[in-house]
Write an enzyme that holds these catalytic residues in place. Structure first.
Site, PDB file in Angstrom:
ATOM      1  N   ARG A 254       2.737  -0.499  -4.837  1.00  0.00           N
ATOM      2  CA  ARG A 254       2.441  -1.796  -4.759  1.00  0.00           C
ATOM      3  C   ARG A 254       1.271  -2.049  -3.264  1.00  0.00           C
ATOM      4  NH1 ARG A 254       7.387  -1.666  -3.750  1.00  0.00           N
ATOM      5  NH2 ARG A 254       7.121  -0.053  -4.956  1.00  0.00           N
TER       6      ARG A 254
ATOM      7  N   GLY B 220       0.906  -0.805   0.364  1.00  0.00           N
ATOM      8  CA  GLY B 220       0.173  -0.003  -0.001  1.00  0.00           C
ATOM      9  C   GLY B 220       0.603   1.690   0.107  1.00  0.00           C
ATOM     10  N   HIS B 221       2.209   1.332  -1.191  1.00  0.00           N
ATOM     11  CA  HIS B 221       2.807   2.660  -0.995  1.00  0.00           C
ATOM     12  C   HIS B 221       3.280   2.302  -2.649  1.00  0.00           C
ATOM     13  CE1 HIS B 221       5.538  -0.927   1.445  1.00  0.00           C
ATOM     14  NE2 HIS B 221       6.478   0.047   0.215  1.00  0.00           N
ATOM     15  N   ALA B 222       4.149   3.488  -2.679  1.00  0.00           N
ATOM     16  CA  ALA B 222       5.428   3.643  -3.780  1.00  0.00           C
ATOM     17  C   ALA B 222       6.896   4.193  -2.923  1.00  0.00           C
ATOM     18  CB  ALA B 222       4.532   4.409  -4.557  1.00  0.00           C
TER      19      ALA B 222
END
Length: 135
Positions: A98, A51-53
Site C-alpha cells: 500500500r 510504501g510497505h506491506a
C-alpha cells in the site's frame, strides 16, 4: 496468498440527526479486533505515506477529513481507491502493498490495525515484497 480482490471498502454505520452525524465501529464492523490505532495528519502537499506491506497484519483505513488515494498492489495487479468519506473505510488484508498519496489539504487518515507494532511484520522494500509473494 491474498490479492487486491480481498481488499474491501466497508461502509461504517452512520447515525444521523439534526445535531450531526455519528459513526460507530464495533466488533461486527471489521473482521478483526483492533489492537492499535494511529492517524496521519498535517501531511505536506505532494507527500506519500505507506510504501510497505504486512506479512500478517490487517489494517482498516478511514479518511476522517479530506481525501487521499490508496494505491494497492498484490504483485500482479494495481488498484487505486480514493477515500473521502468518514463513514467508509478500506480493509487492507495481509500481503498487500500500500501507498497513500494525493492528500487533500487538512486530510486525516485514521488506521485501525489488527496487531501492535512489530517491525518483523513489515516488508519495506518492493523487491522483497515481490519475493514474498512469489515464494
Amino acid at each position: 496468498m491474498s490479492t487486491n480482490a480481498d481488499v474491501k471498502l466497508i461502509e461504517i454505520p452512520k447515525i444521523q440527526d439534526r445535531r450531526g452525524n455519528l459513526s460507530v465501529i464495533e466488533e461486527t464492523t471489521i473482521p478483526f479486533k483492533s489492537n492499535r490505532v494511529y492517524y496521519l495528519y498535517d501531511i505536506p502537499s505532494g507527500s506519500r505515506r505507506g510504501g510497505h506491506a504486512h506479512k500478517i497484519q490487517q489494517e482498516f483505513l478511514i479518511a476522517l477529513s479530506g481525501s487521499f488515494d490508496v494505491v494497492l498492489k498484490d504483485g500482479k495487479s494495481t488498484q487505486i481507491v480514493t477515500l473521502n468519506k468518514p463513514n467508509a473505510g478500506l480493509l487492507i488484508v495481509d500481503g498487500i502493498w500500500r501507498e497513500l498519496r494525493n492528500f487533500s489539504s487538512g486530510a486525516v487518515c485514521l488506521v485501525l490495525a489488527s496487531g501492535e507494532f512489530d517491525e518483523d511484520d513489515y516488508i519495506r522494500e518492493y523487491k522483497n515484497f515481490r519475493l514474498f509473494k512469489n515464494r
